[in-house]
Design a protein around this motif. Structure first.
Motif, PDB file in Angstrom:
ATOM      1  N   PHE A  43       0.747  -1.248   0.176  1.00 59.95           N
ATOM      2  CA  PHE A  43      -0.309  -0.023  -0.352  1.00 59.95           C
ATOM      3  C   PHE A  43       0.695   1.294   0.336  1.00 59.95           C
ATOM      4  O   PHE A  43       1.766   0.996  -0.380  1.00 59.95           O
ATOM      5  CB  PHE A  43      -1.039  -0.098   1.588  1.00 59.95           C
ATOM      6  CG  PHE A  43      -1.987  -1.188   0.841  1.00 59.95           C
ATOM      7  CD1 PHE A  43      -2.932  -1.093   0.391  1.00 59.95           C
ATOM      8  CD2 PHE A  43      -1.640  -2.533   2.021  1.00 59.95           C
ATOM      9  CE1 PHE A  43      -3.836  -2.110   0.539  1.00 59.95           C
ATOM     10  CE2 PHE A  43      -2.852  -3.726   1.976  1.00 59.95           C
ATOM     11  CZ  PHE A  43      -3.692  -3.390   1.163  1.00 59.95           C
ATOM     12  N   TYR A  44       0.088   1.917  -0.360  1.00 60.51           N
ATOM     13  CA  TYR A  44       0.781   3.827  -0.315  1.00 60.51           C
ATOM     14  C   TYR A  44       0.459   4.940   0.746  1.00 60.51           C
ATOM     15  O   TYR A  44      -0.540   4.837   1.121  1.00 60.51           O
ATOM     16  CB  TYR A  44       1.104   3.919  -1.469  1.00 60.51           C
ATOM     17  CG  TYR A  44       1.353   2.791  -2.781  1.00 60.51           C
ATOM     18  CD1 TYR A  44       2.679   3.216  -2.986  1.00 60.51           C
ATOM     19  CD2 TYR A  44       0.315   1.783  -3.070  1.00 60.51           C
ATOM     20  CE1 TYR A  44       3.448   2.132  -3.788  1.00 60.51           C
ATOM     21  CE2 TYR A  44       0.860   0.604  -3.783  1.00 60.51           C
ATOM     22  CZ  TYR A  44       2.255   0.838  -4.434  1.00 60.51           C
ATOM     23  OH  TYR A  44       2.708   0.297  -5.483  1.00 60.51           O
ATOM     24  N   SER A  45       1.809   5.577   0.970  1.00 61.33           N
ATOM     25  CA  SER A  45       1.775   7.086   2.106  1.00 61.33           C
ATOM     26  C   SER A  45       1.965   7.849   1.041  1.00 61.33           C
ATOM     27  O   SER A  45       3.270   7.811   0.061  1.00 61.33           O
ATOM     28  CB  SER A  45       2.098   6.925   2.848  1.00 61.33           C
ATOM     29  OG  SER A  45       3.540   6.530   2.814  1.00 61.33           O
ATOM     30  N   VAL A  46       1.414   9.215   0.661  1.00 67.33           N
ATOM     31  CA  VAL A  46       1.488  10.156  -0.407  1.00 67.33           C
ATOM     32  C   VAL A  46       1.199  11.316   0.410  1.00 67.33           C
ATOM     33  O   VAL A  46       0.668  11.727   1.713  1.00 67.33           O
ATOM     34  CB  VAL A  46       0.242  10.048  -1.128  1.00 67.33           C
ATOM     35  CG1 VAL A  46       0.655  12.099  -2.302  1.00 67.33           C
ATOM     36  CG2 VAL A  46       0.466   9.332  -2.404  1.00 67.33           C
ATOM     37  N   GLY A  47       2.806  12.380   0.643  1.00 67.04           N
ATOM     38  CA  GLY A  47       2.320  13.416   1.663  1.00 67.04           C
ATOM     39  C   GLY A  47       3.787  14.107   0.942  1.00 67.04           C
ATOM     40  O   GLY A  47       4.555  13.997  -0.055  1.00 67.04           O
ATOM     41  N   ILE A  48       4.445  15.406   1.798  1.00 66.83           N
ATOM     42  CA  ILE A  48       5.003  16.269   1.898  1.00 66.83           C
ATOM     43  C   ILE A  48       5.954  16.148   2.876  1.00 66.83           C
ATOM     44  O   ILE A  48       5.321  16.285   3.928  1.00 66.83           O
ATOM     45  CB  ILE A  48       4.403  17.664   0.916  1.00 66.83           C
ATOM     46  CG1 ILE A  48       3.549  17.679  -0.079  1.00 66.83           C
ATOM     47  CG2 ILE A  48       5.821  18.484   1.157  1.00 66.83           C
ATOM     48  CD1 ILE A  48       2.611  19.248  -0.842  1.00 66.83           C
ATOM     49  N   HIS A  49       6.820  16.154   2.833  1.00 70.91           N
ATOM     50  CA  HIS A  49       8.055  16.394   3.498  1.00 70.91           C
ATOM     51  C   HIS A  49       8.542  16.993   4.039  1.00 70.91           C
ATOM     52  O   HIS A  49       9.228  18.394   2.997  1.00 70.91           O
ATOM     53  CB  HIS A  49      10.001  15.305   3.480  1.00 70.91           C
ATOM     54  CG  HIS A  49      10.132  15.121   4.312  1.00 70.91           C
ATOM     55  ND1 HIS A  49      11.138  15.702   5.013  1.00 70.91           N
ATOM     56  CD2 HIS A  49      10.648  13.906   5.177  1.00 70.91           C
ATOM     57  CE1 HIS A  49      11.778  14.987   5.939  1.00 70.91           C
ATOM     58  NE2 HIS A  49      11.362  13.966   5.742  1.00 70.91           N
ATOM     59  N   PRO A  50       9.004  17.888   5.440  1.00 72.54           N
ATOM     60  CA  PRO A  50       8.953  18.459   5.331  1.00 72.54           C
ATOM     61  C   PRO A  50      10.614  19.368   5.047  1.00 72.54           C
ATOM     62  O   PRO A  50      10.376  20.683   5.041  1.00 72.54           O
ATOM     63  CB  PRO A  50       8.894  19.138   7.133  1.00 72.54           C
ATOM     64  CG  PRO A  50       9.254  17.742   8.384  1.00 72.54           C
ATOM     65  CD  PRO A  50       8.519  16.826   6.118  1.00 72.54           C
ATOM     66  N   MET A  51      11.276  18.192   4.782  1.00 70.96           N
ATOM     67  CA  MET A  51      12.364  18.948   4.369  1.00 70.96           C
ATOM     68  C   MET A  51      12.787  18.988   2.658  1.00 70.96           C
ATOM     69  O   MET A  51      13.473  19.259   2.069  1.00 70.96           O
ATOM     70  CB  MET A  51      13.752  18.049   4.864  1.00 70.96           C
ATOM     71  CG  MET A  51      13.821  17.710   6.352  1.00 70.96           C
ATOM     72  SD  MET A  51      15.370  18.863   6.662  1.00 70.96           S
ATOM     73  CE  MET A  51      16.554  18.985   6.256  1.00 70.96           C
ATOM     74  N   LYS A  52      11.010  18.911   2.006  1.00 68.75           N
ATOM     75  CA  LYS A  52      11.645  19.468   0.448  1.00 68.75           C
ATOM     76  C   LYS A  52      10.193  20.041  -0.289  1.00 68.75           C
ATOM     77  O   LYS A  52      10.261  20.164  -1.242  1.00 68.75           O
ATOM     78  CB  LYS A  52      11.028  17.420   0.382  1.00 68.75           C
ATOM     79  CG  LYS A  52      11.658  16.480   0.128  1.00 68.75           C
ATOM     80  CD  LYS A  52      11.619  15.382  -0.326  1.00 68.75           C
ATOM     81  CE  LYS A  52      12.128  13.963  -0.052  1.00 68.75           C
ATOM     82  NZ  LYS A  52      11.609  12.909  -0.145  1.00 68.75           N
TER      83      LYS A  52
END
Length: 224
Positions: A43-52
């Protein structure tokens, strides 16, 4: 027997895997070419990492909402707060809040990355009134912070730090209630089975007991 549950990984292995695909933009094309292997459930997780993050925030969420709605995407993240990021904390909090809102709208749990910003993280959870599960991944901090996270209802995932007997993760693992525990290998080149073996030795229980615990938690959190 229950499968291993790997709550946060960057490379797929045996058992149930939640594979972090970042912003997900290149995921669909690559996923079409994945060779499915017996014994691996992905399965998957999608998000924006704070270092990116970028300062302007322009196009940060392009494509994420549509990808996050896909059935195989079962979590939002990893997202969170990180004092090492070149992006200011205020901007990080604003972008995290958007992702919390997305998680709430889709009723999908959050995979949380947090470095040296736990008070801000807890404050945001209280401020947003978020009701979906929050899972702090790769925990390796002190006892006081662990107690605060548990008191505010967060789940705790522990990884390769368990292989180091000098780590906070090793020392504090027994403090994590069974019903709040997850295990992971993150981006480390170590099989998830090795993490489970290390945790089972600390808890002094059989690996199969841990697999049942994490599978029950997975079923509860992800409704599987």
């Amino acid at each position: 027997m229950n499968p291993y549950v790997n709550i946060h990984t960057h490379h797929v292995g045996e058992g149930i895997n939640i594979l972090d695909v970042g912003e997900g933009k290149a995921w669909v094309e690559k996923e079409e070419k994945r060779e499915w292997i017996e014994g691996q459930n992905v399965f998957y997780s999608v998000g924006i990492h704070p270092m990116k993050l970028n300062e302007s925030g322009e196009n940060l969420f392009a494509g994420i909402e549509d990808t996050a709605r896909m059935e195989k995407v079962i979590a939002i993240g990893e997202c969170g707060l990180d004092r090492r990021s070149p992006i200011g904390m205020k901007t990080q909090e604003e972008i995290l809040a958007v992702q919390v809102g997305l998680a709430e709208a889709l009723r999908k749990p959050l995979i949380i990355h947090c470095v040296k910003a736990y008070s801000e993280l807890i404050a945001m959870k209280r401020r947003t009134g978020s009701s979906v599960p929050w899972i702090v991944h790769g925990y390796n901090n002190n006892e006081q912070i662990l107690r605060q996270l548990l008191n505010h209802g967060l789940y705790i995932s522990v990884g390769a730090a368990l292989l180091d007997s000098r780590s906070n993760a090793f020392r504090l693992l027994r403090m994590i209630p069974a019903e709040r525990l997850f295990l992971e290998n993150d981006d480390k080149e170590v099989e998830i089975s090795v993490i489970y073996e290390a945790a089972s030795a600390i808890f002094e229980v059989d690996v199969e007991v841990l697999k049942e615990i994490t599978r029950n938690n997975y079923n509860k959190v992800f409704g599987k």
